[in-house]
Design a protein around this motif. Structure first.
Motif, mmCIF file in Angstrom:
data_model
loop_
_atom_site.group_PDB
_atom_site.id
_atom_site.type_symbol
_atom_site.label_atom_id
_atom_site.label_comp_id
_atom_site.label_asym_id
_atom_site.label_seq_id
_atom_site.Cartn_x
_atom_site.Cartn_y
_atom_site.Cartn_z
ATOM 1 N N THR A 23 53.193 33.233 65.017
ATOM 2 C CA THR A 23 53.983 33.309 63.788
ATOM 3 C C THR A 23 55.482 33.195 64.056
ATOM 4 O OG1 THR A 23 53.881 35.725 63.960
ATOM 5 C CG2 THR A 23 52.253 34.662 62.535
ATOM 6 N N CYS A 24 55.894 33.592 65.266
ATOM 7 C CA CYS A 24 57.322 33.508 65.620
ATOM 8 C C CYS A 24 57.680 32.178 66.271
ATOM 9 C CB CYS A 24 57.693 34.644 66.575
ATOM 10 S SG CYS A 24 57.561 36.293 65.865
ATOM 11 N N LEU A 25 56.696 31.340 66.496
ATOM 12 C CA LEU A 25 56.934 30.097 67.231
ATOM 13 C C LEU A 25 57.062 28.915 66.278
ATOM 14 C CD1 LEU A 25 54.372 30.608 70.141
ATOM 15 C CD2 LEU A 25 56.839 31.027 70.166
ATOM 16 N N LEU B 244 35.452 36.776 82.032
ATOM 17 C CA LEU B 244 36.853 37.121 82.208
ATOM 18 C C LEU B 244 36.928 38.524 82.776
ATOM 19 C CD1 LEU B 244 38.355 35.714 78.879
ATOM 20 C CD2 LEU B 244 38.285 34.620 81.127
ATOM 21 N N GLN B 245 37.581 38.654 83.922
ATOM 22 C CA GLN B 245 37.655 39.934 84.639
ATOM 23 C C GLN B 245 39.084 40.472 84.570
ATOM 24 O OE1 GLN B 245 37.978 40.029 89.000
ATOM 25 N NE2 GLN B 245 36.026 41.101 89.018
ATOM 26 N N GLY B 246 39.204 41.760 84.329
ATOM 27 C CA GLY B 246 40.521 42.382 84.307
ATOM 28 C C GLY B 246 40.639 43.402 83.192
ATOM 29 N N VAL B 247 41.868 43.731 82.850
ATOM 30 C CA VAL B 247 42.164 44.700 81.796
ATOM 31 C C VAL B 247 42.886 43.974 80.666
ATOM 32 C CG1 VAL B 247 43.387 46.834 81.203
ATOM 33 C CG2 VAL B 247 42.350 46.567 83.477
ATOM 34 N N ALA B 248 42.312 44.029 79.473
ATOM 35 C CA ALA B 248 42.925 43.341 78.338
ATOM 36 C C ALA B 248 44.324 43.891 78.062
ATOM 37 C CB ALA B 248 42.046 43.501 77.100
ATOM 38 N N PRO B 249 45.298 43.033 77.780
ATOM 39 C CA PRO B 249 46.648 43.507 77.450
ATOM 40 C C PRO B 249 46.612 44.453 76.254
ATOM 41 C CG PRO B 249 46.676 41.155 77.895
ATOM 42 C CD PRO B 249 45.225 41.556 77.835
ATOM 43 N N PRO B 250 47.483 45.467 76.229
ATOM 44 C CA PRO B 250 47.460 46.458 75.152
ATOM 45 C C PRO B 250 47.947 45.893 73.820
ATOM 46 C CG PRO B 250 49.290 46.875 76.642
ATOM 47 C CD PRO B 250 48.482 45.784 77.256
ATOM 48 N N ALA B 251 47.761 46.691 72.776
ATOM 49 C CA ALA B 251 48.175 46.287 71.434
ATOM 50 C C ALA B 251 49.645 45.890 71.410
ATOM 51 C CB ALA B 251 47.925 47.444 70.454
ATOM 52 N N GLY B 252 49.922 44.822 70.690
ATOM 53 C CA GLY B 252 51.294 44.339 70.584
ATOM 54 C C GLY B 252 51.651 43.267 71.584
ATOM 55 N N ALA B 253 50.773 43.041 72.566
ATOM 56 C CA ALA B 253 51.087 42.045 73.595
ATOM 57 C C ALA B 253 51.261 40.657 72.993
ATOM 58 C CB ALA B 253 49.984 42.030 74.657
ATOM 59 N N ASP B 254 50.434 40.314 72.012
ATOM 60 C CA ASP B 254 50.530 38.989 71.410
ATOM 61 C C ASP B 254 51.877 38.772 70.725
ATOM 62 O OD1 ASP B 254 49.900 40.903 69.507
ATOM 63 O OD2 ASP B 254 48.692 39.544 68.283
ATOM 64 N N GLN B 255 52.366 39.817 70.034
ATOM 65 C CA GLN B 255 53.659 39.703 69.365
ATOM 66 C C GLN B 255 54.805 39.573 70.366
ATOM 67 O OE1 GLN B 255 54.198 39.413 66.130
ATOM 68 N NE2 GLN B 255 52.036 39.605 65.582
ATOM 69 N N MET B 256 54.720 40.345 71.461
ATOM 70 C CA MET B 256 55.786 40.289 72.465
ATOM 71 C C MET B 256 55.825 38.933 73.159
ATOM 72 S SD MET B 256 57.217 43.137 72.001
ATOM 73 C CE MET B 256 56.601 43.163 70.298
ATOM 74 N N VAL B 257 54.658 38.355 73.433
ATOM 75 C CA VAL B 257 54.620 37.016 74.033
ATOM 76 C C VAL B 257 55.266 36.007 73.090
ATOM 77 C CG1 VAL B 257 53.120 35.131 74.782
ATOM 78 C CG2 VAL B 257 52.608 37.467 75.480
ATOM 79 N N GLY B 258 54.917 36.101 71.805
ATOM 80 C CA GLY B 258 55.493 35.177 70.837
ATOM 81 C C GLY B 258 57.006 35.314 70.730
ATOM 82 N N LEU B 259 57.497 36.551 70.697
ATOM 83 C CA LEU B 259 58.940 36.778 70.591
ATOM 84 C C LEU B 259 59.690 36.234 71.808
ATOM 85 C CD1 LEU B 259 59.078 40.431 69.188
ATOM 86 C CD2 LEU B 259 59.847 38.353 68.019
ATOM 87 N N LEU B 260 59.172 36.540 72.997
ATOM 88 C CA LEU B 260 59.864 36.102 74.211
ATOM 89 C C LEU B 260 59.755 34.596 74.398
ATOM 90 C CD1 LEU B 260 61.503 36.970 76.633
ATOM 91 C CD2 LEU B 260 59.377 37.449 77.863
#
Length: 246
Positions: free
Chosen positions: A10-12, A155-171
């Motif tokens: 949404t920010c892109l 997919l192996q690992g730890v899912a990114p926490p809440a808000g990660a999608d917004q922070m990726v979009g902003l940065l």
């Protein structure tokens, strides 16, 4: 880094030209790498392929090489890795296998070279159950995809926490702006400006990086919340072949 993070678009900007699509994806990839680093390199789901060996309760453990070890495809090379829960693993029976975890999501199960329907299996934690009665035997003497073999892609690992999608979009938007010459909130190099008796000193990006900060308040607040102890890497695991995440 090939591990996945969610992206809120949404920010892109909306782009159609091929060169702009490539440029925008590069901005997203850069944002993911920075946030992955700033949050201690502990979040993200990475593609893994394993060839499980079913543990059969009816035979002695001495005749079950591989019940605690899985061949895992790592950078194009098959390696043996230990069961995700270590020596205390108690998953038994022909209808369940324990995947080296943590597991984010199973993406495909292939038996004798053919992908089976996702309704034929259920994931509970790191345990993969079959609805078909039992998992097949595993012939490790032939390549994956051959008759008598089966494999699990997940997919192996730890899912990114809440808000990660917004922070990726902003940065990512700021990296896009920096690339296209638009107004950008990313900090510039240190310099002092004095005009009409007012002095302004801009932040040094290198100093911010050392503190795991971007200079963008909302992003830095989120990073501090999910990585309060400023970890630079996840905790080490003593066993050299144990794969517990990223």
């Amino acid at each position: 880094m090939s591990c996945t993070w969610p992206v809120a678009r949404t920010c892109l900007p909306e782009v159609t030209a091929e060169e702009d699509t490539v440029r925008l994806q590069a901005a997203i990839d850069t944002a993911v790498v920075v946030l992955w680093s700033f949050t201690g390199r502990q979040f993200g789901c990475c593609p893994v392929t394993v060839r499980p060996c079913v543990r059969n309760e009816d035979r002695p453990l001495a005749w079950l090489p591989g019940w605690m070890w899985f061949p895992e495809l790592d950078g194009g090379v098959w390696r043996n890795v230990v069961c995700g829960c270590g020596p205390s693993c108690r998953v038994t029976g022909p209808g369940v296998v324990h995947l080296p975890g943590p597991v984010c999501e199973v993406t495909a199960v292939t038996v004798d070279g053919a992908q089976i329907d996702s309704n034929a299996y259920v994931l509970e934690g790191d345990r993969l159950y079959t609805r078909l009665g039992r998992w097949p035997e595993q012939n490790l003497r032939v390549p994956a995809g051959s008759p008598g073999t089966w494999s699990v892609e997940y997919l192996q690992g730890v899912a990114p926490p809440a808000g990660a999608d917004q922070m990726v979009g902003l940065l990512a938007r700021e990296f896009w702006n920096a690339c296209t010459g638009e107004k950008c909130r990313l900090p510039k190099r240190v310099e002092s400006v004095s005009r009409q008796g007012v002095s302004v000193k801009l932040s040094d990006p290198a100093a911010l990086f050392d503190r795991q900060q971007t200079g963008i308040p909302e992003i830095d607040m989120w990073v501090a919340a999910v990585n309060p102890h400023h970890l630079s890497a996840p905790s080490a695991v003593s066993s050299p072949d144990y794969r517990a995440g990223f």
